[in-house]
Structures are given as C-alpha cells and as structure tokens.
Scaffold this motif. Structure first.
Motif, PDB file in Angstrom:
ATOM      1  N   VAL A   1       0.944  -0.846   0.463  1.00 23.11           N
ATOM      2  CA  VAL A   1       0.212  -0.196   0.088  1.00 23.11           C
ATOM      3  C   VAL A   1       0.682   1.099  -0.155  1.00 23.11           C
ATOM      4  CG1 VAL A   1      -2.324  -1.022   1.350  1.00 23.11           C
ATOM      5  CG2 VAL A   1      -0.008  -0.412   2.440  1.00 23.11           C
ATOM      6  N   GLY A   2       0.218   2.279  -0.892  1.00 21.09           N
ATOM      7  CA  GLY A   2       1.557   3.182  -1.129  1.00 21.09           C
ATOM      8  C   GLY A   2       0.782   4.692  -0.570  1.00 21.09           C
ATOM      9  N   GLY A   3       1.037   5.713  -1.060  1.00 19.10           N
ATOM     10  CA  GLY A   3       1.199   6.857  -0.230  1.00 19.10           C
ATOM     11  C   GLY A   3       0.398   8.092  -2.067  1.00 19.10           C
ATOM     12  N   ASP A   4       0.330   6.622  -2.716  1.00 16.57           N
ATOM     13  CA  ASP A   4       0.158   8.094  -3.842  1.00 16.57           C
ATOM     14  C   ASP A   4      -2.315   8.506  -3.461  1.00 16.57           C
ATOM     15  OD1 ASP A   4       2.353   8.453  -4.860  1.00 16.57           O
ATOM     16  OD2 ASP A   4       1.352   7.897  -6.749  1.00 16.57           O
ATOM     17  N   PHE A   5      -1.722   9.758  -4.525  1.00 20.80           N
ATOM     18  CA  PHE A   5      -3.533   9.882  -4.453  1.00 20.80           C
ATOM     19  C   PHE A   5      -3.917  10.474  -5.381  1.00 20.80           C
ATOM     20  CE2 PHE A   5      -4.580  13.142  -2.557  1.00 20.80           C
ATOM     21  CZ  PHE A   5      -3.924  13.506  -0.897  1.00 20.80           C
ATOM     22  N   TYR A   6      -5.053  10.459  -6.273  1.00 16.77           N
ATOM     23  CA  TYR A   6      -5.822  11.708  -6.904  1.00 16.77           C
ATOM     24  C   TYR A   6      -6.679  12.191  -6.133  1.00 16.77           C
ATOM     25  CZ  TYR A   6      -7.875   8.408  -9.435  1.00 16.77           C
ATOM     26  OH  TYR A   6      -9.173   7.856 -10.084  1.00 16.77           O
ATOM     27  N   ASP A   7      -7.233  13.483  -6.553  1.00 20.25           N
ATOM     28  CA  ASP A   7      -8.609  13.460  -6.794  1.00 20.25           C
ATOM     29  C   ASP A   7      -9.130  14.720  -7.330  1.00 20.25           C
ATOM     30  OD1 ASP A   7     -10.540  13.462  -5.554  1.00 20.25           O
ATOM     31  OD2 ASP A   7      -9.913  13.832  -3.419  1.00 20.25           O
TER      32      ASP A   7
END
Lengths: 104, 778
Positions: free
Chosen positions: B434-440
């Motif tokens: 599990v990682g820490g990238d995200f978009y929104d």
C-alpha cells in the motif's frame, strides 16, 4: 389531488379539483367522478368540471375528459368545462376537443 | 571439489588411513630388517657356540693328547722302558681322550737297535669302543717312514714342539675314511727321535656341521629344532690354500680334498665381510670362522629359509593390517551413512516437503543430536506455520486496506457526465505495498473545479493512513470557499498539525473556472506537470515548486494563474512514472515521458493515460515496481456560458414520476424558461416518461435517463432507456376531426409531443432507445 363533488338540482354534479391533472392524478380524478355518479340517487345528466384551479393537464387528463364526455353522451346528458385557464386551452385545441366542448 | 559432507569425510578418512598405513609399512619394513639383522647375529652366536667352539675344543683336546703322546715317546727313548709298559701308557692316555679315533708314537728307523727298523706304538678305538694297540703298522708292508703323512710331518716339526697338521688323505688301511693327522716332534736333548700323531676324521666333522640345527634361543618364533635344509660347509686351510672338506651340493667334495680353495666358486678371501652370496640362483649367508689351528670353517645357510618365518610372519601381518584398515574405512562409510548422511538426507527431504506445504511429523530415532535437531526442526516448522498464518492474515488485511485506499479515489469516468466543459481521466496503479499516491478532483462550487495529484512520503501502512487523512482534509477544506492562496496555506497548516511523525506530501493542485478557463495552480514540491497550450506540443510546466506540504507550518506558497483555452491540456503524474526503473536500473525519465505524450494526436484523455501506464509497465516489465504509478489528465473543452446540461437518472416507474417533473420544473425555473415552454416540456416529458415507465421494461425494473440541455436558443430534451426497442414515432396519428363518439381514448400523448416539440428524433443504438426532443426558445 383534492377533488370535491357536489350535487346540484335534480341530476347535476359539480366537480372541482385543484392541481395537476396528469399521470399521477388523472385516473384518481376519473374514478372519483364515476363513483360519485354511480352513488347518486338520481342518474346524473349534467356534469360540470371546474378547471379554475387545475394548473396542468396532460394527455392522461384529456383522456379522462374524453371518457367522461362519452359516458354523458351515452346517458343523453351533458358535460361542461368551466373556467379553463388560458395556458391549458391550447392543449384542448391541440387534440381537437374544442370541436365538441366549449372551452371558453 | 568435494562438495558433499560424505565426500569430505571419505576423503579425510582415506588420507588419514593412508598416512597410518604408510607409517605402519615404514615401521614394518624397518622392523623386518632389524629382525633379520638380529637373526643373522643370533645364527652367528649359535654357530660359534655350537660348532666352532666344539671343533676348537676337539682340536685343543687333540693337541693335548698329542703332547701327552710326545711326552711318553720321549720317556720311552730315555729310560729304555719295556715296549709293554709304553703300550699300557699309550692305551691309558687314549682312554683319557674319548673323542680320539686313533694315534701313536713313531720313532725314527733303527734308533734303538740297528736290527730293528720299525719302532711304533699305535692305538685305536675298535668297533666296541675299546682302545687297542695295533702292532700291524710296525711292518715292512706298511713301512710307516715312507707314508706321506710321516714324511710331511717329520719334515715340518721343529724343536719348539710345534703342531703340524697334514693335508687330508684317504686312509685305506683300516677305517676307509678321510683323515687329517696332527703331529709333533719328540726331541730328547734337542735331538729328534720320532714323532707323535693323532688322527682326526674329517667326515664326522662335516657330518656334524651339516646336521646343524638352529638353537632354541636363536629366534623365538622359529620352529624349534627344525633343520635348515640346503645348508653346506667348507673346511679348509686358508694359509696353505687347500680344501680339507666340503659338502657343497654342486661339487664333488671328496675329489676336491687337498686342492686349492680357488676350486670353490663362491669362496673368496674377502668372504668374511660379505652379508650374502649368490650361488646357483640362491642367496646364502656365509658364516666365516677361523679355527684354533688356523683352519677356516665356512657355513653357508640359505637366506630364504633362514628368514622364512620372519617373512611368513610379516606378510600375513601386513595383509591383516591392510584388511583392518579397509574394514575401518568400510565401518566409517557405513556408520557415516547411517548416522549422519541418512538423517541429513531425511531432514533435507522433510524440509523440502514442508516448504511445499506438506504437513509432516519428523521421525528420527537416532543419533541423539539428530533427534534433538529433528525436534528443533519440528518446533521451528510449527512456529513457521503459525507465523505464516499470521502473515497471511496481515496480508489479507493489507489487501483490504489497499482496495479501500484505491476505492477512495474517484474511479468512474466520465465523473461528471452532465458537464462537458472538460475531459478528465486519472488512474493509479498501486505498487505491491500500500502506498501513498493519490489524486482527487471535484467541484468546489458550480463553476470552480479542483483537481490534484499528491504523493505522501514513505510507504506502507503509515503512508496509506496519512494519505487518507490528507485527502479528506484537502477535500473538506476546499469546500469552504477560501481563496486559493489561503486554501493552500491552510491545508499546509492543518497537515502540519495532524502530522507528528514527520511525514510530508508533495502535491500539484489546480482550480479552474470552467466558465472562463481561468486556472490557478500551485506546486508543493511535486514533479512539474506536462502542459499543452494553444495546440502546441507538450512541455514541462515551469513554476516554482515551493516546498512540500507538512514541512513548515507557516509558509506562503507561490500561486500561479493562467488561462486555459479550448483544447488546453495538463498532465499530472507522480514519480512512480518517471522514476520507474527497468532491469538495467535505468529510469523511465522525464524525456521519455515527454516524447511519449507528444506522439499522441487524438484528444482522448483516457486512452492517453492508459497508454502511458502500459508504456511504463512494459518498460519495467520483470521488475517489481516499488512505487505507485499515478496519472491525471485534464483537458479543457468548452466554455460554460454556451452550454448547460443536467441529467436525471432513476428507475423507470410511475412512482418516481413526481420526482421527475419536479426536477424538470426546477431546471426550467433555474434557466428562466417561459411558462409556456415549461408547460410544453412538462407535457412532453410526462408522455415519454409514462411510455418508458409502462412499456419499456415488461419483465424487470430498468432505468430511465433524461438529460436536458440548453444550447443557445434551444432546449434539447433527451430520453434514454435500455428496455425493449420501441419507436413511438411510428405510431399513426389520431384523427382529431372525428366526432367524439368515434374517437379512441388512447394515442393522444405521442401526437401531442409531435405537435409541441420543434423536432423529434428517435434512434436505437447500443441497445438503447434514444428519443431527442428539441424545443426552440422563442
């Protein structure tokens, strides 16, 4: 929809309703009137529909009007429409109801 | 070279045993040689003690005897005793020397009486071992002064009373044997009057020596008293060089008597120093002795027979030791197999099976170390199983966390089907962890659309939890309506407050006014995005990257403003794209990304994003990516003021009709549409809605989708359903001129729709009925 039916004279029925005469309410409207007529002591020969507080009429409403008209014809009675708002008159005209009904 | 334990142990054993064997053989050879030397000495001692000393004794006795005879001879001459008396004395002397065969006193002819030539006293031992006087020698027939021995002895005697030994001769008078005669002179007042002699029979000497047996003490392992076969003897006079006797089996001993010692092939004067001689293919050890009277005695013993017992002892002994060593080797091999290799093989086999998930109870009964190892192994296996189970549990929870995280990102595209001012597509391809990238992205009000991409520092569960916090925080704060500069400052502040672990976030965020195209953006330590404006090529957006979020609480971020025109596009990504490495440890890189995006000629953001993702995945191929791969593409398409569109979607049912017309009314109200047109839309809407609600889904429930769009001076009302195919326009129009009695009750609705709408179109595509009504705004 609020529908009130009132007998007048010997064989008259005055119906007043308020609101939209559409898919949701047209059937209810027709059934209520027919039931009232059947429940009357005398056979109704004169039916007056007050449209003054009707805001909208769709084909479903027009269909009910045509049904009632046919029924009254069969009984040698009469159907009158009272106080049709201006914006509804076009709908009656569109389907040619003005040819047998006085829409004012 | 020797990879297995087995090979090593065998190799070591062989080396050690070989060394042991070498040492043993060395000592065995040494010992054998020493033993042989010892034996030779023993033989010498024995021979000296048994034979040589005996012979010397005999010689000395003989000489003693001789001297006595000579004394008697002298007395006889001086005192003129009677012959009878001297006979008696000679017999008595001989009785004192029981080994003497015979001998006597011989006077020179005519020494007493001119008429009596022969004066001798000869005694011998007869067959009954009785000493008798033989007067036969004093006869003309024998004539002793003419005998060889007499002449030889008398010529060699001296007044010093030396003892003279004659050459061996064959006695044909009585005993018929080989004799040697020792003699000495009889002197009276210095005058030689006669000689005394004693006979020595050679054959008995040789015979005695030939019967030689090893002494009991000679060698303890030698079988006692056994005669050594094939030994032979030589007796000779080395000074005068003649053979006295020999029983050499290859020579005729009798014929050689008196001849030179050179006739003996193996004899040489230096024989004394030799350890062995080779004679007729056999090895002999010569034992050389010099006798009292100057004669030499050589006894030759066959070497092989002498040492037979030693060899008989050493050869089987060596073989036995060899056998013993091989037995040890075999024992080591079998023992090792049974107690070391087999249990190890078993453990290996079990470990192999366990690693393949088999459930096995380890059963090893010996040796103790392996029993202990097996039990430890068993415990370890159980522990591993427990740990594995726990790990699987954690893994499944992590997978759930991962899917929760992924599903928290908007993933339905297009996300705003009723808005066609822009296209947006985003994706995240998570790494294994599990990682820490995200978009929104979301509308923060009717016209302002916010999009962002972010990368939380670190990996794993902490990063994922932090990411969720940050995402929620940004979402919440952006809905409040701050100015962009204040908003980003506040976001940073809040992140600092919630972050005690020193995590941080890089982010690129933009807010666009979809009506005007005004874009405000900020870069918080994130990779520079790619941007395409005025239909030029993509390039990296130049803007200050500020600092990461969560680092300093009070930081003024530099905000940029620009204006997007139709077709302008921005591509946001995380370092999971540019820093993806291939098997050569080379990064995908910004140049490759730029090159890749500039190859696109179409405008489909989804296709573009997927293509970039696939390109990166293909690049890394066999390498497991360590970072999430995240992309967001935003493309500005239309300005808001020309278009407005809303969508209604719900199950097609009469019960939902009210909801529908209220929605429609609201739009009309919002768009300030005239009552007349509203009425038209209302009537037509009802008709089509009722059609779909009643007839489109005879079997099951289905959806109705209605969109209304205001375009310049038109209203476009579109109905869609995926029910049974039905084109209402094909229904014949009712005759409105008929008298009321003949008019059918139905069929009015669709007729009215056709009457009221300025354009009606039906199409059936993708299994959908699509009815489009167009109304002109007057």
């Amino acid at each position: 929809m609020e529908i009130s039916c009132k007998n007048f004279g010997i064989d008259g029925l005055y119906v007043k309703a308020a609101g939209r005469l559409d898919l949701d309410s047209a059937v209810e409207y027709g059934v209520k009137i027919k039931d009232t007529m059947e429940d009357s002591n005398e056979e109704i020969k004169e039916l007056i529909l007050d449209f003054s507080e009707i805001t909208f009429i769709s084909s479903f409403g027009l269909k009910v009007v045509l049904e009632l008209y046919k029924e009254m014809q069969a009984k040698q009675g009469s159907l009158k429409l009272k106080d049709i708002p201006e914006q509804l008159k076009n709908s009656f005209k569109m389907v040619g109801f003005d040819k047998f009904l006085d829409i004012g | 070279m020797f990879k297995t334990l087995k090979a090593k142990i065998i190799f070591t054993s062989i080396i050690m045993l070989t060394l042991l064997l070498s040492v043993f053989i060395f000592f065995a050879i040494q010992s054998r040689m020493f033993t042989k030397q010892l034996m030779v000495q023993n033989y010498r001692f024995s021979i000296d003690a048994l034979f040589v000393d005996d012979i010397n004794d005999s010689i000395m006795t003989l000489e003693d005897n001789l001297k006595s005879l000579a004394l008697i001879g002298g007395l006889h001459y001086r005192t003129s005793r009677s012959d009878e008396l001297t006979d008696e004395v000679v017999i008595r002397i001989f009785r004192n020397y029981p080994n003497t065969l015979g001998g006597g006193i011989w006077f020179i002819p005519y020494i007493f009486d001119k008429s009596k030539k022969y004066n001798c006293f000869y005694a011998y031992r007869n067959k009954n071992n009785k000493v008798v006087i033989d007067k036969n020698f004093a006869s003309v027939e024998y004539d002793y002064p003419n005998q060889g021995w007499y002449k030889e002895i008398i010529s060699r005697v001296t007044p010093k009373r030396n003892i003279v030994w004659s050459k061996p001769y064959f006695e044909n008078q009585g005993s018929n044997t080989m004799m040697v005669t020792a003699g000495t002179g009889i002197y009276v007042h210095g005058k030689l009057v006669g000689i005394a002699t004693v006979d020595w029979e050679m054959s008995s000497v040789i015979k005695n020596i030939s019967k030689m047996k090893p002494h009991e003490m000679m060698f303890s392992m030698y079988k006692r008293g056994k005669k050594i076969e094939n030994s032979f003897v030589l007796l000779g006079n080395a000074d005068d060089d003649y053979i006295i006797a020999t029983n050499d089996p290859y020579l005729d001993g009798d014929s050689l008597v008196g001849h030179s010692l050179k006739k003996i092939p193996w004899y040489s004067p230096d024989l004394y120093g030799k350890t062995y001689i080779t004679y007729h293919g056999k090895k002999y050890i010569p034992f050389f002795s010099k006798l009292h009277n100057g004669m030499v005695l050589v006894i030759c013993l066959p070497k092989r027979e002498m040492f037979r017992n030693v060899d008989m002892f050493y050869f089987p002994f060596t073989a036995l030791i060899l056998l013993f060593i091989f037995m040890i080797l075999a024992l080591v091999y079998f023992g090792m197999n049974r107690y070391i290799i087999n249990p190890i093989d078993k453990l290996i086999d079990i470990a192999h099976k366990i690693s393949h998930g088999e459930d096995i109870n380890i059963k090893i009964s010996k040796p103790a170390e392996f029993v202990q190892l097996a039990s430890t192994f068993d415990t370890m296996t159980k522990d591993i199983k427990a740990i594995t189970k726990e790990r699987e549990h954690i893994n499944s929870e992590l997978n759930i966390a991962k899917s929760i995280q992924a599903s928290s990102l908007p993933s339905v595209f297009p996300p705003f089907p009723d808005r066609d001012e822009f296209d947006i597509y985003a994706l995240m391809e998570p790494a294994k962890e599990v990682g820490g990238d995200f978009y929104d992205f979301y509308f923060i009000d009717d016209t302002h659309f916010m999009f962002l991409i972010a990368d939380v520092s670190g990996k794993g569960v902490p990063a994922a939890l932090f990411m969720m916090t940050v995402k929620t925080l940004i979402n919440n704060l952006s809905q409040i309506g701050y100015e962009p500069a204040d908003l980003i400052k506040l976001i940073n502040k809040k992140i600092c407050e919630t972050n005690k672990q020193g995590l941080f976030v890089t982010m690129f965020s933009g807010i666009i006014n979809v009506e005007t195209g005004d874009l405000t953006y900020v870069n918080c330590g994130h990779n520079p995005p790619l941007i395409k404006t005025n239909s030029n090529e993509y390039k990296y957006l130049e803007c200050e990257s500020n600092i990461v979020l969560g680092a300093f609480e009070d930081f003024d971020f530099k905000i940029y403003k620009t204006k997007f025109d139709i077709g302008d596009t921005i591509l946001l990504y995380t370092d999971g794209v540019t820093e993806a490495t291939n098997h050569n440890d080379q990064m995908y890189g910004e140049d490759r990304l730029l090159e890749k995006v500039n190859k696109f000629h179409n405008d489909f953001v989804d296709a573009m994003a997927l293509d970039i993702k696939n390109d990166v995945l293909k690049y890394t191929e066999k390498i497991e990516r360590s970072d999430d791969l995240t992309l967001l593409i935003f493309k500005y398409k239309n300005k808001h003021n020309s278009t407005c569109k809303t969508i209604y979607k719900a199950p097609a049912s009469k019960d939902n009709y009210k909801q529908f017309y209220q929605w429609l009314h609201k739009i009309c109200e919002n768009w300030k549409i005239s009552d007349e047109l509203t009425n038209k839309l209302d009537m037509c809407g009802e008709e089509i809605y009722a059609n779909i609600a009643f007839y489109a889904y005879p079997q099951a429930q289905g959806d109705i989708r209605v969109s209304v769009k205001k375009e310049d001076n038109r209203i476009i009302l579109k109905f869609e359903d995926d029910g049974i195919q039905y084109n209402p326009l094909k229904k014949p129009d009712p005759d409105i001129d008929l008298p009321p009695e003949q008019r059918p009750l139905g069929g009015l609705g669709i007729f009215m729709v056709k009457e009221m709408a300025d354009d009606v179109q039906y199409e059936y595509s993708n299994n959908r009925n699509i009815l489009t009504l167009t109304f002109n705004i007057v």
